[in-house]
Motif scaffolding. Structure first.
Motif, PDB file in Angstrom:
ATOM      1  N   PHE A 149       0.845  -1.188   0.000  1.00 37.52           N
ATOM      2  CA  PHE A 149       0.000   0.000   0.000  1.00 37.52           C
ATOM      3  C   PHE A 149       0.879   1.237   0.000  1.00 37.52           C
ATOM      4  O   PHE A 149       1.777   1.352   0.839  1.00 37.52           O
ATOM      5  CB  PHE A 149      -0.887   0.047   1.251  1.00 37.52           C
ATOM      6  CG  PHE A 149      -1.870  -1.069   1.321  1.00 37.52           C
ATOM      7  CD1 PHE A 149      -3.064  -0.997   0.640  1.00 37.52           C
ATOM      8  CD2 PHE A 149      -1.596  -2.203   2.075  1.00 37.52           C
ATOM      9  CE1 PHE A 149      -3.969  -2.032   0.697  1.00 37.52           C
ATOM     10  CE2 PHE A 149      -2.497  -3.240   2.144  1.00 37.52           C
ATOM     11  CZ  PHE A 149      -3.692  -3.157   1.453  1.00 37.52           C
ATOM     12  N   GLU A 150       0.602   2.133  -0.908  1.00 38.46           N
ATOM     13  CA  GLU A 150       1.264   3.433  -0.865  1.00 38.46           C
ATOM     14  C   GLU A 150       0.174   4.450  -0.614  1.00 38.46           C
ATOM     15  O   GLU A 150      -0.750   4.594  -1.429  1.00 38.46           O
ATOM     16  CB  GLU A 150       1.969   3.715  -2.179  1.00 38.46           C
ATOM     17  CG  GLU A 150       3.222   2.895  -2.331  1.00 38.46           C
ATOM     18  CD  GLU A 150       3.776   2.970  -3.729  1.00 38.46           C
ATOM     19  OE1 GLU A 150       4.919   3.405  -3.907  1.00 38.46           O
ATOM     20  OE2 GLU A 150       3.042   2.589  -4.655  1.00 38.46           O
ATOM     21  N   ILE A 151       0.250   5.095   0.518  1.00 41.44           N
ATOM     22  CA  ILE A 151      -0.833   5.993   0.900  1.00 41.44           C
ATOM     23  C   ILE A 151      -0.292   7.415   0.908  1.00 41.44           C
ATOM     24  O   ILE A 151       0.731   7.698   1.541  1.00 41.44           O
ATOM     25  CB  ILE A 151      -1.391   5.620   2.290  1.00 41.44           C
ATOM     26  CG1 ILE A 151      -1.730   4.126   2.327  1.00 41.44           C
ATOM     27  CG2 ILE A 151      -2.626   6.449   2.589  1.00 41.44           C
ATOM     28  CD1 ILE A 151      -2.264   3.645   3.642  1.00 41.44           C
ATOM     29  N   GLY A 152      -0.954   8.282   0.192  1.00 42.80           N
ATOM     30  CA  GLY A 152      -0.543   9.675   0.163  1.00 42.80           C
ATOM     31  C   GLY A 152      -1.370  10.472   1.160  1.00 42.80           C
ATOM     32  O   GLY A 152      -2.572  10.266   1.272  1.00 42.80           O
ATOM     33  N   TYR A 153      -0.699  11.347   1.922  1.00 45.34           N
ATOM     34  CA  TYR A 153      -1.446  12.172   2.877  1.00 45.34           C
ATOM     35  C   TYR A 153      -1.131  13.630   2.619  1.00 45.34           C
ATOM     36  O   TYR A 153      -0.073  13.983   2.123  1.00 45.34           O
ATOM     37  CB  TYR A 153      -1.112  11.790   4.320  1.00 45.34           C
ATOM     38  CG  TYR A 153       0.337  12.009   4.694  1.00 45.34           C
ATOM     39  CD1 TYR A 153       1.264  10.983   4.489  1.00 45.34           C
ATOM     40  CD2 TYR A 153       0.772  13.214   5.238  1.00 45.34           C
ATOM     41  CE1 TYR A 153       2.597  11.172   4.801  1.00 45.34           C
ATOM     42  CE2 TYR A 153       2.102  13.405   5.558  1.00 45.34           C
ATOM     43  CZ  TYR A 153       3.013  12.383   5.336  1.00 45.34           C
ATOM     44  OH  TYR A 153       4.326  12.576   5.644  1.00 45.34           O
ATOM     45  N   VAL A 159      -5.310  11.317   0.953  1.00 50.78           N
ATOM     46  CA  VAL A 159      -5.773  11.834  -0.327  1.00 50.78           C
ATOM     47  C   VAL A 159      -5.504  10.886  -1.490  1.00 50.78           C
ATOM     48  O   VAL A 159      -5.976  11.125  -2.595  1.00 50.78           O
ATOM     49  CB  VAL A 159      -5.134  13.201  -0.636  1.00 50.78           C
ATOM     50  CG1 VAL A 159      -5.662  14.250   0.314  1.00 50.78           C
ATOM     51  CG2 VAL A 159      -3.627  13.132  -0.571  1.00 50.78           C
ATOM     52  N   ASP A 160      -4.774   9.814  -1.268  1.00 47.82           N
ATOM     53  CA  ASP A 160      -4.398   8.985  -2.407  1.00 47.82           C
ATOM     54  C   ASP A 160      -3.988   7.613  -1.890  1.00 47.82           C
ATOM     55  O   ASP A 160      -3.254   7.529  -0.914  1.00 47.82           O
ATOM     56  CB  ASP A 160      -3.212   9.659  -3.127  1.00 47.82           C
ATOM     57  CG  ASP A 160      -2.881   8.992  -4.436  1.00 47.82           C
ATOM     58  OD1 ASP A 160      -3.712   8.197  -4.901  1.00 47.82           O
ATOM     59  OD2 ASP A 160      -1.804   9.269  -4.988  1.00 47.82           O
ATOM     60  N   VAL A 161      -4.464   6.568  -2.514  1.00 45.74           N
ATOM     61  CA  VAL A 161      -4.036   5.229  -2.116  1.00 45.74           C
ATOM     62  C   VAL A 161      -3.713   4.428  -3.376  1.00 45.74           C
ATOM     63  O   VAL A 161      -4.497   4.417  -4.316  1.00 45.74           O
ATOM     64  CB  VAL A 161      -5.139   4.488  -1.333  1.00 45.74           C
ATOM     65  CG1 VAL A 161      -4.628   3.125  -0.903  1.00 45.74           C
ATOM     66  CG2 VAL A 161      -5.586   5.266  -0.135  1.00 45.74           C
ATOM     67  N   ASN A 162      -2.541   3.807  -3.394  1.00 45.61           N
ATOM     68  CA  ASN A 162      -2.190   2.883  -4.476  1.00 45.61           C
ATOM     69  C   ASN A 162      -1.908   1.522  -3.864  1.00 45.61           C
ATOM     70  O   ASN A 162      -1.354   1.438  -2.779  1.00 45.61           O
ATOM     71  CB  ASN A 162      -0.907   3.328  -5.198  1.00 45.61           C
ATOM     72  CG  ASN A 162      -1.151   4.560  -6.047  1.00 45.61           C
ATOM     73  OD1 ASN A 162      -2.279   4.945  -6.279  1.00 45.61           O
ATOM     74  ND2 ASN A 162      -0.061   5.169  -6.484  1.00 45.61           N
ATOM     75  N   ILE A 163      -2.267   0.495  -4.594  1.00 47.28           N
ATOM     76  CA  ILE A 163      -1.879  -0.839  -4.139  1.00 47.28           C
ATOM     77  C   ILE A 163      -1.122  -1.519  -5.263  1.00 47.28           C
ATOM     78  O   ILE A 163      -1.472  -1.377  -6.432  1.00 47.28           O
ATOM     79  CB  ILE A 163      -3.104  -1.672  -3.708  1.00 47.28           C
ATOM     80  CG1 ILE A 163      -2.646  -3.044  -3.252  1.00 47.28           C
ATOM     81  CG2 ILE A 163      -4.109  -1.803  -4.810  1.00 47.28           C
ATOM     82  CD1 ILE A 163      -3.734  -3.864  -2.632  1.00 47.28           C
ATOM     83  N   TRP A 185       3.938   5.472   3.619  1.00 47.11           N
ATOM     84  CA  TRP A 185       3.227   6.756   3.620  1.00 47.11           C
ATOM     85  C   TRP A 185       4.040   7.786   2.864  1.00 47.11           C
ATOM     86  O   TRP A 185       5.254   7.860   3.009  1.00 47.11           O
ATOM     87  CB  TRP A 185       2.997   7.229   5.059  1.00 47.11           C
ATOM     88  CG  TRP A 185       1.988   6.384   5.768  1.00 47.11           C
ATOM     89  CD1 TRP A 185       2.223   5.236   6.445  1.00 47.11           C
ATOM     90  CD2 TRP A 185       0.588   6.617   5.845  1.00 47.11           C
ATOM     91  NE1 TRP A 185       1.057   4.714   6.947  1.00 47.11           N
ATOM     92  CE2 TRP A 185       0.035   5.560   6.588  1.00 47.11           C
ATOM     93  CE3 TRP A 185      -0.265   7.611   5.342  1.00 47.11           C
ATOM     94  CZ2 TRP A 185      -1.325   5.469   6.866  1.00 47.11           C
ATOM     95  CZ3 TRP A 185      -1.615   7.515   5.617  1.00 47.11           C
ATOM     96  CH2 TRP A 185      -2.138   6.458   6.362  1.00 47.11           C
ATOM     97  N   LYS A 186       3.350   8.574   2.060  1.00 48.21           N
ATOM     98  CA  LYS A 186       4.030   9.584   1.266  1.00 48.21           C
ATOM     99  C   LYS A 186       3.275  10.885   1.389  1.00 48.21           C
ATOM    100  O   LYS A 186       2.045  10.887   1.406  1.00 48.21           O
ATOM    101  CB  LYS A 186       4.042   9.183  -0.213  1.00 48.21           C
ATOM    102  CG  LYS A 186       4.977   8.076  -0.556  1.00 48.21           C
ATOM    103  CD  LYS A 186       4.883   7.824  -2.048  1.00 48.21           C
ATOM    104  CE  LYS A 186       5.732   6.653  -2.456  1.00 48.21           C
ATOM    105  NZ  LYS A 186       5.422   6.246  -3.827  1.00 48.21           N
ATOM    106  N   LYS A 187       4.050  11.958   1.421  1.00 47.10           N
ATOM    107  CA  LYS A 187       3.401  13.270   1.401  1.00 47.10           C
ATOM    108  C   LYS A 187       2.866  13.514  -0.008  1.00 47.10           C
ATOM    109  O   LYS A 187       3.504  13.134  -0.978  1.00 47.10           O
ATOM    110  CB  LYS A 187       4.437  14.336   1.760  1.00 47.10           C
ATOM    111  CG  LYS A 187       3.864  15.500   2.476  1.00 47.10           C
ATOM    112  CD  LYS A 187       4.994  16.312   3.097  1.00 47.10           C
ATOM    113  CE  LYS A 187       4.511  17.648   3.586  1.00 47.10           C
ATOM    114  NZ  LYS A 187       3.182  17.752   4.092  1.00 47.10           N
TER     115      LYS A 187
HETATM  116  C1  LIG Z   1      -0.087   6.414  -7.053  1.00 48.60           C
HETATM  117  O1  LIG Z   1       0.154   6.170  -8.425  1.00 48.60           O
HETATM  118  C2  LIG Z   1       0.109   7.322  -9.233  1.00 48.60           C
HETATM  119  C3  LIG Z   1       0.273   6.895 -10.675  1.00 48.60           C
HETATM  120  O2  LIG Z   1       1.259   5.949 -10.819  1.00 48.60           O
HETATM  121  C4  LIG Z   1       1.178   8.337  -8.772  1.00 48.60           C
HETATM  122  O3  LIG Z   1       1.090   9.511  -9.546  1.00 48.60           O
HETATM  123  C5  LIG Z   1       0.936   8.671  -7.316  1.00 48.60           C
HETATM  124  O4  LIG Z   1       1.963   9.520  -6.843  1.00 48.60           O
HETATM  125  C6  LIG Z   1       0.911   7.406  -6.481  1.00 48.60           C
HETATM  126  N1  LIG Z   1       0.539   7.758  -5.121  1.00 48.60           N
HETATM  127  C7  LIG Z   1       1.244   7.358  -4.055  1.00 48.60           C
HETATM  128  C8  LIG Z   1       0.729   7.789  -2.752  1.00 48.60           C
HETATM  129  O5  LIG Z   1       2.216   6.677  -4.164  1.00 48.60           O
END
Ligand SMILES: *[C@@H]1O[C@H](CO)[C@@H](O)[C@H](O)[C@H]1NC(C)=O
Length: 577
Positions: A149-153, A159-163, A185-187
């Motif tokens: 999980f990559e979760i953007g905060y 605000v954003d979740v990637n799996i 977690w990513k800003k």
């Molecule tokens: C999720 O994926 C998108 C497209 O690949 C990317 O732009 C975005 O930064 C990613 N978000 C996180 C939180 O990693």
């Protein structure tokens, strides 16, 4: 009484309840990962509970909040706590959360799921995430066991979740699978208000195509409106001129039958339609559906309803229940004007027509869903709740509307007297037969909406979120205008052929639009979707039939409503001898 109250509250809160999350997290606060459903990629409406596959859950037991609304249950949302330990802004390195020792049966289930391209769906902070179960390479089955999980905060908000699915493991009947996860977690700079934007697909809803189709339909509208007004103004003026000239001619000559055309049927044109009970029930329900569609589209534009699970459906249910008096008013007053005596029966038919259609379809599909253990199977408690809404909200409100309608607008105040003996309907050319007019009537309205139908179908049956409600509103308005124009022209031809059965003809001519929509949905099924099997087929055709029926009742009512104003108008200038 309590039950009623409770249901009322549930109903009112449907849209409010999802606000129970503030969506604001402090550092280290628990973030819940909900497992929703699994299902084949090619049909997003066919879903099963997450645990119908032999997946396992993490060890964390505590659930700090849980919610499920009526509309979520109706849409087959089945949230289960994943048991994964995720905390706000706390990275988790790759770690195992559970393991499964496969046996023959588990193996077969997984193979079936992978063969059918099953995806599972999850939610983090109301943001949907999709992950794929596994894949087939060279007729070997692999399952993904690692979820990254990559979760953007942004500040205190997610605000954003990637799996990302990683670590492919070959499936055998005796493997021990260990499922792992990882959280990073990513800003992020995405604004909280815009966090759903990445789920919208502007490439799919190409605005250029949309504008182009709207422009086309709009041209058609202008053309039709121009045509209708031109033909009618000219013809009517000619007719009026002829008829007023007739008045100077003495009665003898008139009795010889110099007259022809629509004026001849003035003694029959306001004769009640056959099957007045059914007809007024349809018209009542149609007025209600039209109002509901209009209100829901407007709410969707104002409220960006697509960001909340099931909120569109809750809004629709709520608006439908609240607009029941409209149904009663128009159905009841029409029935009274047609001289109907069985008004209670008419009211029941009006009130329960749509609910019965919906529940009947849902009930049949439910049987199949239960057989397949799909999460689409509607729980018993929800059926009770829906029945209660029908009995304790819709029925009383319809009664109020019916009583009002019968008393305020129930007097037949037609401009022409109705003859005691019905006039025989003369022979006419085949293309003037009501059946042919009905078939032709739906073509233009269908042409004005079918591009929008493609977008709506695709967002309902595939993974697209429909969000261009502004276009939908435009298309709705165009559909209304086109339907009214076409139906007026049809009715004019019919009356000119001295056939006075215009009520059903105008209703069905407008309603036949839905027949074309259903045909289009059959085409769509075979050429645009990859569904198969009894459940998917029944589900698709059942709900499409329901959709078409509702659309047909709506168009029919719009057509009849416009036509009845037109008919009143032309006959009110006829002098009765
Ligand atoms: C999720 O994926 C998108 C497209 O690949 C990317 O732009 C975005 O930064 C990613 N978000 C996180 C939180 O990693």
């Amino acid at each position: 009484m309590w039950l009623v109250l409770e249901i009322l509250i549930v109903c009112c809160l449907c849209s409010v309840m999802t606000d129970e999350h503030t969506h604001i997290y402090d550092d280290n606060e628990e973030v819940v990962l909900w497992m929703n459903t699994v299902g084949p990629y090619h049909n997003r409406q066919e879903t099963y509970a997450y645990d119908s596959l032999p997946f396992c859950f993490g060890s964390k037991e505590r659930i700090s909040h849980y919610h499920e609304t009526l509309s979520e249950a109706l849409q087959g949302v089945e949230l289960q706590f994943s048991g994964l330990d995720i905390e706000f802004k706390v990275d988790v390195p790759k770690s195992e959360y559970c393991g499964v020792q496969l046996n023959e049966e588990h193996y077969k289930t997984f193979v079936y799921a992978i063969k059918n391209h099953y995806w599972y769906q999850m939610y983090i902070d109301d943001l949907p995430i999709w992950g794929i179960v596994g894949e087939v390479t060279d007729s070997k089955y692999y399952i993904w066991t690692h979820k990254k999980f990559e979760i953007g905060y942004n500040g205190k908000q997610i605000v954003d979740v990637n799996i990302t699915s990683e670590n492919k493991v070959p499936l055998t009947p005796t493997t021990k699978l260990s499922f792992t996860y990882e959280v990073i977690w990513k800003k992020s700079n995405v604004k909280f208000e815009d966090r759903f934007d990445k789920y919208l697909d502007p490439n799919f809803f190409q605005h250029r195509i949309h504008w182009f189709s709207i422009f086309n339909s709009f041209m058609m509208v202008i053309f039709l409106v121009g045509l209708v007004s031109m033909i009618l103004m000219r013809t009517l003026r000619k007719d009026y001129a002829r008829y007023s000239k007739d008045e100077d001619i003495d009665d003898m000559e008139r009795d010889l039958g110099d007259e022809y055309g629509w004026k001849q049927v003035h003694g029959d044109v306001f004769r009640p339609a056959s099957h007045p009970l059914l007809f007024s029930a349809l018209i009542g329900a149609g007025h209600q559906i039209t109002t509901v569609v209009f209100c829901v589209i407007v709410f969707a534009i104002l409220g960006e309803l697509y960001t909340e699970r099931g909120s569109l459906l809750s809004t629709s249910i709520f608006v439908y229940a609240a607009t029941s008096p409209i149904n009663g008013y128009f159905g009841g007053s029409l029935y009274a004007r047609m001289g109907g005596k069985l008004w209670i029966r008419q009211m029941l038919a009006s009130a329960f027509m749509m609910p019965a259609l919906v529940c009947g379809t849902a009930f049949c599909i439910n049987f199949i869903a239960i057989y397949y253990h799909a999460s689409r199977a509607i729980p018993f408690s929800i059926m009770v709740a829906v029945t209660c809404i029908c009995l304790f909200v819709i029925l009383p409100l319809t009664l109020v509307g019916t009583v009002l309608g019968r008393n305020l607008a129930g007097q037949p105040d037609y401009p022409c007297r109705i003859n005691a003996v019905p006039r025989p309907i003369p022979e006419k050319k085949w293309f003037m037969e009501p059946g042919v007019i009905i078939l032709l009537g739906g073509i233009l309205p269908f042409a004005s909406i079918f591009i929008e139908m493609y977008f709506i179908f695709t967002s309902f049956w595939a993974y697209k979120i429909y969000y261009v409600y502004g276009f939908m509103l435009l298309v709705f308005l165009i559909l209304v205008v086109v339907t009214v124009c076409v139906t007026i022209v049809c009715t004019y031809f019919l009356l000119n052929a001295e056939d006075y059965r215009w009520q059903w003809t105008s209703f069905l001519a407008a309603g036949s639009t839905s027949g074309y929509v259903y045909l289009y949905s059959i085409y769509y099924f075979f050429f645009k979707t990859k569904m198969y099997g009894l459940f998917q087929t029944a589900f698709y055709f059942g709900y499409m039939a329901l959709f078409s029926a509702a659309l047909g009742i709506m168009c029919g009512t719009v057509g009849y409503f416009g036509t009845s104003i037109f008919v009143r108008k032309i006959y009110s200038t006829v002098k009765i001898d």
